[in-house]
Design a protein around this motif. Structure first.
Motif, PDB file in Angstrom:
ATOM      1  N   LYS A 203       7.535  -4.081 -29.669  1.00 31.03           N
ATOM      2  CA  LYS A 203       5.964  -3.104 -29.998  1.00 31.03           C
ATOM      3  C   LYS A 203       5.825  -2.131 -29.465  1.00 31.03           C
ATOM      4  O   LYS A 203       4.158  -2.644 -29.608  1.00 31.03           O
ATOM      5  CB  LYS A 203       4.535  -4.556 -29.886  1.00 31.03           C
ATOM      6  CG  LYS A 203       4.772  -5.003 -31.275  1.00 31.03           C
ATOM      7  CD  LYS A 203       3.702  -6.702 -30.981  1.00 31.03           C
ATOM      8  CE  LYS A 203       3.900  -7.233 -29.652  1.00 31.03           C
ATOM      9  NZ  LYS A 203       2.220  -8.542 -29.709  1.00 31.03           N
ATOM     10  N   GLN A 204       6.591  -1.571 -29.005  1.00 25.90           N
ATOM     11  CA  GLN A 204       6.428  -0.290 -28.660  1.00 25.90           C
ATOM     12  C   GLN A 204       6.687   1.253 -29.581  1.00 25.90           C
ATOM     13  O   GLN A 204       7.516   0.908 -30.310  1.00 25.90           O
ATOM     14  CB  GLN A 204       7.458  -0.377 -27.361  1.00 25.90           C
ATOM     15  CG  GLN A 204       6.865  -1.587 -26.303  1.00 25.90           C
ATOM     16  CD  GLN A 204       8.311  -1.437 -24.980  1.00 25.90           C
ATOM     17  OE1 GLN A 204       8.777  -0.433 -25.086  1.00 25.90           O
ATOM     18  NE2 GLN A 204       7.824  -2.127 -24.243  1.00 25.90           N
ATOM     19  N   VAL A 205       6.076   2.014 -29.038  1.00 28.47           N
ATOM     20  CA  VAL A 205       6.439   3.063 -29.898  1.00 28.47           C
ATOM     21  C   VAL A 205       7.093   3.880 -29.086  1.00 28.47           C
ATOM     22  O   VAL A 205       6.810   4.196 -27.816  1.00 28.47           O
ATOM     23  CB  VAL A 205       5.057   4.190 -30.211  1.00 28.47           C
ATOM     24  CG1 VAL A 205       4.940   5.216 -30.202  1.00 28.47           C
ATOM     25  CG2 VAL A 205       4.030   3.680 -31.025  1.00 28.47           C
ATOM     26  N   ARG A 206       8.257   4.527 -29.627  1.00 30.47           N
ATOM     27  CA  ARG A 206       9.203   5.070 -28.717  1.00 30.47           C
ATOM     28  C   ARG A 206       9.438   7.134 -29.009  1.00 30.47           C
ATOM     29  O   ARG A 206      10.077   7.491 -27.874  1.00 30.47           O
ATOM     30  CB  ARG A 206      10.417   4.586 -28.991  1.00 30.47           C
ATOM     31  CG  ARG A 206      11.006   3.113 -29.190  1.00 30.47           C
ATOM     32  CD  ARG A 206      10.362   2.363 -27.524  1.00 30.47           C
ATOM     33  NE  ARG A 206      11.846   2.805 -26.715  1.00 30.47           N
ATOM     34  CZ  ARG A 206      12.637   2.208 -26.783  1.00 30.47           C
ATOM     35  NH1 ARG A 206      12.625   0.873 -27.075  1.00 30.47           N
ATOM     36  NH2 ARG A 206      13.565   2.611 -25.515  1.00 30.47           N
ATOM     37  N   ALA A 207       8.379   7.090 -30.093  1.00 32.07           N
ATOM     38  CA  ALA A 207       8.722   8.696 -30.598  1.00 32.07           C
ATOM     39  C   ALA A 207       7.562   9.001 -31.072  1.00 32.07           C
ATOM     40  O   ALA A 207       7.479   7.965 -31.839  1.00 32.07           O
ATOM     41  CB  ALA A 207       9.740   8.721 -30.244  1.00 32.07           C
ATOM     42  N   VAL A 208       7.142  10.133 -31.117  1.00 35.79           N
ATOM     43  CA  VAL A 208       6.145  11.144 -32.059  1.00 35.79           C
ATOM     44  C   VAL A 208       6.501  11.958 -32.608  1.00 35.79           C
ATOM     45  O   VAL A 208       7.208  12.798 -31.438  1.00 35.79           O
ATOM     46  CB  VAL A 208       5.142  10.546 -31.222  1.00 35.79           C
ATOM     47  CG1 VAL A 208       4.382  11.137 -32.283  1.00 35.79           C
ATOM     48  CG2 VAL A 208       4.202   9.295 -30.243  1.00 35.79           C
TER      49      VAL A 208
END
Length: 554
Positions: A204-209
């Motif tokens: 549940k982690q955002v790794r890139a935007v």
């Protein structure tokens, strides 16, 4: 269709409506991996599976507990299961072969879209609810894992607050689009801020935007079949194509390496820096004249064409671009709004769903190249007289035979090995795929007999003109039905009678009665009606039949 006689200069995209499918009110469609079966979700909660080769219904899946409209259908990779999401907040997994329900899960929000994990984990699916963040659902246990939709939600991974607002005070929450990558280890989420988030759904982690120019709400996000391109549809009426720079497998490892090598201190800037090495803007598509919104965009099966369905009310238009950005075709259908479409995985065929519930099949209008049949074939502009050669029809002696070929007849021919198709680059599945189902024949519906409804005069005219035979009514003055007249109206004009076939004895008596001529007299001072037409008795030599005479006095 023979491939050698098709003009190679024609584009491999559909041009005309070839056929349409009709069964209830269909809302959404999806092809299986091979394109041999087409699943359609209906408004009554049922899922219809069509055999796309024969255009026949192969299976009908219906749950008595579900009567709400279907919002999306999704096939498993091997084609043995179908995931159906409905407006009653339910997710149902079906076994296609047996037609039995495997499991059913109810969410807190209505899922607008649900996609099965592209790998072997059939129990995991990605659901995009109406008014909450996308979530990973375990269909076996019913547990849900809400995915973050902004950088501020990275640590907690919690859904937005109860008032449908982000924790950082951004505008109210809108439906969010999301999709798995090719092998399902990452989830690409498009949020209302105009950002593409690359999320590790296990942690549940955002790794890139990846920010999108304009910052408009992302309504659709989908990968191409080979996983090399990503398509987004935004509220700024633009379809954008991004090139996937990550490897198809082990994308998480590459993200870890990119995150470690990044020197940015700020967390948000670091994620954007990593995102710039994951996706690269390739092309933008829009209608610069009408500036229309797009309802459903998708790729072709080989990824060479980009399709966008118009979202304008009352329009059924499909725009087709090549990947270089050139508009090559606009398909205009009936005056019915378009709600869903899909491109066939193998053939240049597009299937679209209209607001009325019909499924239209768009196919290519082939033009045969007849000169490709033989090297000496000649096309004539007009008819020419053929002059035969002197020895053209001479009998050839039996001594002359066809020259022997170089083919060794003793070699064994392998007819059992199936070669992998070039379209399916990952045809290395250990489990057998489900490609066909036996079609279920539908019984013919008997046509209802048309009822003749009209005035008394029209029925009377048709009865007299259609049959030379008639019988006078009995005491009530009602006329019997003629053999050629379907219905007859009585004297009161309030009741219709069906035709009745006279008996053989009645036909004999009727024939004898008709044969007797009756000579009219001038001195009678009467007017005779012959077949409902008055005729003055001025010709003493004329004869009329007794059944056709009605005497009236002045």
């Amino acid at each position: 269709m023979n491939a050698p006689i098709i003009d190679p200069l024609q584009g491999d995209f559909p041009e005309v409506i070839e056929e349409y499918l009709e069964h209830g009110v269909m809302k959404c469609i999806a092809f299986n991996r091979r394109g041999t079966l087409l699943a359609a979700g209906c408004a009554d909660g049922s899922c219809i599976i069509w055999d796309f080769e024969t255009r026949g219904i192969a299976k009908e899946l219906h749950d008595k507990d579900c009567v709400a409209a279907i919002t999306s259908v999704c096939w498993s990779k091997d084609g043995h299961c179908i995931l159906v999401s409905a407006a009653d907040k339910s997710l149902t997994l079906w076994d296609v072969v047996s037609g039995e329900k495997i499991t059913r899960t109810t969410l807190q929000q209505t899922p607008l879209q649900a996609r099965l994990h592209p790998g072997s984990a059939k129990s995991l699916c990605l659901a995009c609810p109406l008014s909450s963040a996308p979530m990973i659902v375990d269909l076996n246990t019913g547990s849900t894992t809400v995915l973050p939709v902004s950088v501020s939600d990275t640590g907690a991974g919690l859904p937005p607050p109860s008032r449908n607002k982000f924790s950082d005070g951004s505008p109210p929450f809108t439906p969010t689009a999301a999709c798995f990558n090719k092998y399902g280890d990452l989830v690409y989420v498009g949020n209302s801020k105009g950002e593409i988030l690359i999320v590790d759904h296990k942690n549940k982690q955002v790794r890139a935007v990846v920010p999108i120019s304009g910052g408009s709400v992302i309504k659709n996000i989908v990968f191409s079949r080979n996983g090399q391109y990503l398509l987004t549809n935004s509220n700024d009426r633009t379809i954008r194509i991004y090139e996937n720079l990550l490897p198809l497998k082990d994308g998480l490892k590459v993200l870890d390496e990119l995150s470690t090598s990044c020197d940015e201190v700020d967390e948000a800037e670091k994620l954007k820096a990593v995102g710039s090495k994951c996706l690269a803007l390739f092309r933008e598509f829009q209608d610069s004249i009408t500036k229309i919104h797009w309802k459903v965009p998708c790729f072709s099966g080989d990824g060479e064409w980009v399709v966008g369905g118009s979202a304008s009310k009352g329009e059924h238009k499909i725009y087709i671009w090549d990947r270089a950005g050139h508009l090559v075709k606009i398909l205009e259908g009936p005056k019915e709004a378009l709600i869903d479409l899909a491109w066939h995985p193998v053939h240049p065929i597009v299937v679209s769903v209209s607001l009325t519930g019909l499924v239209y099949i768009w196919a290519k209008d082939y033009t045969e190249n007849w000169s490709a049949f033989a090297p000496d074939f000649k096309e004539l502009e007009e008819n020419e007289e053929y002059i035969e050669r002197e020895d053209e029809f001479d009998l050839m002696p039996e001594t002359e035979k066809v020259k022997d070929t170089d083919v060794n007849e003793d070699d064994e021919v392998d007819i059992m090995t199936v070669e992998n198709e070039s379209v399916f680059s990952d045809s290395d599945m250990s489990q057998e795929e489900l490609c066909f189902l036996p079609a279920v024949p539908c019984p013919d519906v008997p046509e209802q007999q048309d009822k003749c409804v009209g005035s008394t005069s029209k029925l009377t005219d048709s009865n007299h003109s259609g049959s030379p035979l008639s019988e006078e009514a009995g005491q009530n003055g009602q006329a019997m039905n003629h053999a050629s007249s379907p219905v007859e109206e009585d004297t009161g004009g309030t009741r219709l009678k069906r035709k009745r076939k006279p008996s053989e004895k009645g036909m004999e008596l009727q024939a004898e009665k008709v044969r007797k001529p009756l000579k009219t007299m001038k001195s009678s001072g009467k007017i005779s009606k012959i077949k409902n037409k008055p005729v003055l008795e001025q010709d003493t030599d004329s004869y009329v039949f007794a059944d056709d005479v009605t005497d009236e006095y002045h």
